[in-house]
Design a protein around this motif. Structure first.
Motif, short mmCIF file in Angstrom:
data_model
loop_
_atom_site.label_atom_id
_atom_site.label_comp_id
_atom_site.label_asym_id
_atom_site.label_seq_id
_atom_site.Cartn_x
_atom_site.Cartn_y
_atom_site.Cartn_z
N ALA A 160 1.08 2.84 -14.58
CA ALA A 160 0.64 1.25 -14.24
C ALA A 160 1.37 0.39 -14.76
N LEU A 161 1.39 -0.64 -13.78
CA LEU A 161 2.32 -2.00 -14.04
C LEU A 161 1.24 -3.23 -13.84
N TYR A 162 1.54 -3.99 -15.00
CA TYR A 162 0.71 -5.15 -15.08
C TYR A 162 1.53 -6.37 -14.91
N ASN A 163 1.39 -7.03 -13.81
CA ASN A 163 2.21 -8.06 -13.61
C ASN A 163 1.77 -9.33 -14.48
N ARG A 196 4.13 -5.93 -17.83
CA ARG A 196 3.89 -4.56 -19.13
C ARG A 196 3.80 -3.37 -17.84
N VAL A 197 4.59 -2.31 -18.66
CA VAL A 197 4.09 -1.08 -17.82
C VAL A 197 3.72 -0.10 -19.09
N THR A 198 3.08 0.95 -18.35
CA THR A 198 2.15 2.09 -19.19
C THR A 198 2.45 3.28 -18.36
N ILE A 199 2.68 4.54 -18.92
CA ILE A 199 2.74 5.83 -18.38
C ILE A 199 1.87 6.68 -19.06
N ALA A 200 0.90 7.03 -18.62
CA ALA A 200 -0.19 7.86 -19.09
C ALA A 200 -0.73 7.23 -20.40
N GLU A 201 -1.08 5.80 -20.15
CA GLU A 201 -1.45 5.20 -21.10
C GLU A 201 -0.65 4.61 -22.25
N GLN A 202 0.56 5.08 -22.21
CA GLN A 202 1.40 4.85 -23.29
C GLN A 202 2.63 3.70 -22.75
N HIS A 232 7.92 11.36 -19.80
CA HIS A 232 6.50 11.17 -19.87
C HIS A 232 6.12 12.19 -18.72
N GLY A 233 7.25 13.17 -18.35
CA GLY A 233 6.78 14.27 -17.37
C GLY A 233 6.51 13.57 -16.07
N ARG A 234 7.22 12.58 -15.54
CA ARG A 234 7.29 11.79 -14.25
C ARG A 234 8.46 11.85 -13.38
N GLU A 235 9.48 12.45 -13.77
CA GLU A 235 10.85 12.22 -13.28
C GLU A 235 10.83 12.44 -11.89
#
Length: 230
Positions: free
Chosen positions: A139-142, A146-152, A210-213
């Protein structure tokens, strides 16, 4: 509009003074110090919009300090331009891998320096589009930059942020290095195509934590695709 602020870290007095004159003429405010110890003290008082950082410095080198800054959650988003006499390609790549957002080799013209500063500041602008984008747990919040991956929450450099934003808004399509340079760095930038590979590698490393590579996919002979599909 408030003048943008640049932190200059350069141990040679003449070059430091020259950089100050160039920045003043371009209507930037600035602080100038001779080593990373004093630079760290400045960061305790202000957060600059950009850092001009010499590669070779007494004590902690510029490239090592850049690496440390990029790991700092409160300072990791400050864009860095490395200043160095090193002109070899591998040295440039190493500087970028250690956290620099751009690289300029001495000697350079005032026009080139100012152009590069403005290009990096445009890419790192906090005045982006509103709302947020989400794909595959990223998730990218303009609004909040801010950026989160799996809510981290994750820390990205300005260039990595812009690259991820482009990928998230253009999924499942293949883009060449040249197209990514135009879209993320801007047309007419001084950046070499191999720089794209460096930033892709850095972004992929962050996603791998975060397991997204696998979302950044290399398309041999052409470029890169960003997709949830394997």
């Amino acid at each position: 509009m408030t003048a943008l602020n640049v932190l200059v870290v350069e141990d040679e007095d003449a070059i430091r003074e020259m950089l100050g004159m160039i920045l003043e003429q371009a209507e930037f405010t600035y602080q100038a110090v001779a080593d990373t110890q004093h630079a760290q003290a400045v960061l305790g008082e202000i957060t600059p919009d950009l850092i001009l950082l010499d590669w070779m410095l007494p004590g902690v080198s510029g490239v090592e300090w850049a690496r440390r800054l990029k790991k700092d959650k409160s300072l990791g988003e400050i864009p860095i331009i490395m200043l160095t006499a090193r002109g070899e390609e591998e040295d440039k790549i190493r500087g970028l891998e250690f956290g620099a957002d751009d690289y300029i080799t001495k000697p350079f013209s005032p026009r080139e320096l100012v152009a590069r500063i403005k290009a990096v500041l445009r890419r790192s602008s906090k005045f982006g589009k509103s709302g947020h984008i989400e794909l595959g747990g990223i998730a990218l919040y303009n609004d909040e930059h801010r950026v989160t991956i799996a809510e981290q929450s994750v820390v990205l450099s300005p260039t990595e942020y812009r690259l991820l934003e482009f990928f998230l808004t253009h999924p499942d399509k293949v883009y060449s290095r040249g197209q990514l340079l135009d879209q993320v760095w801007g047309r007419g930038s001084f950046i070499e195509e191999r720089t794209v590979d460096v930033h892709i590698r850095r972004l992929r490393k962050i996603l791998s934590e975060h397991g997204r590579e696998e979302m950044i996919q290399t398309v041999r002979g052409f470029g890169y695709r960003f997709s949830e599909q394997p």
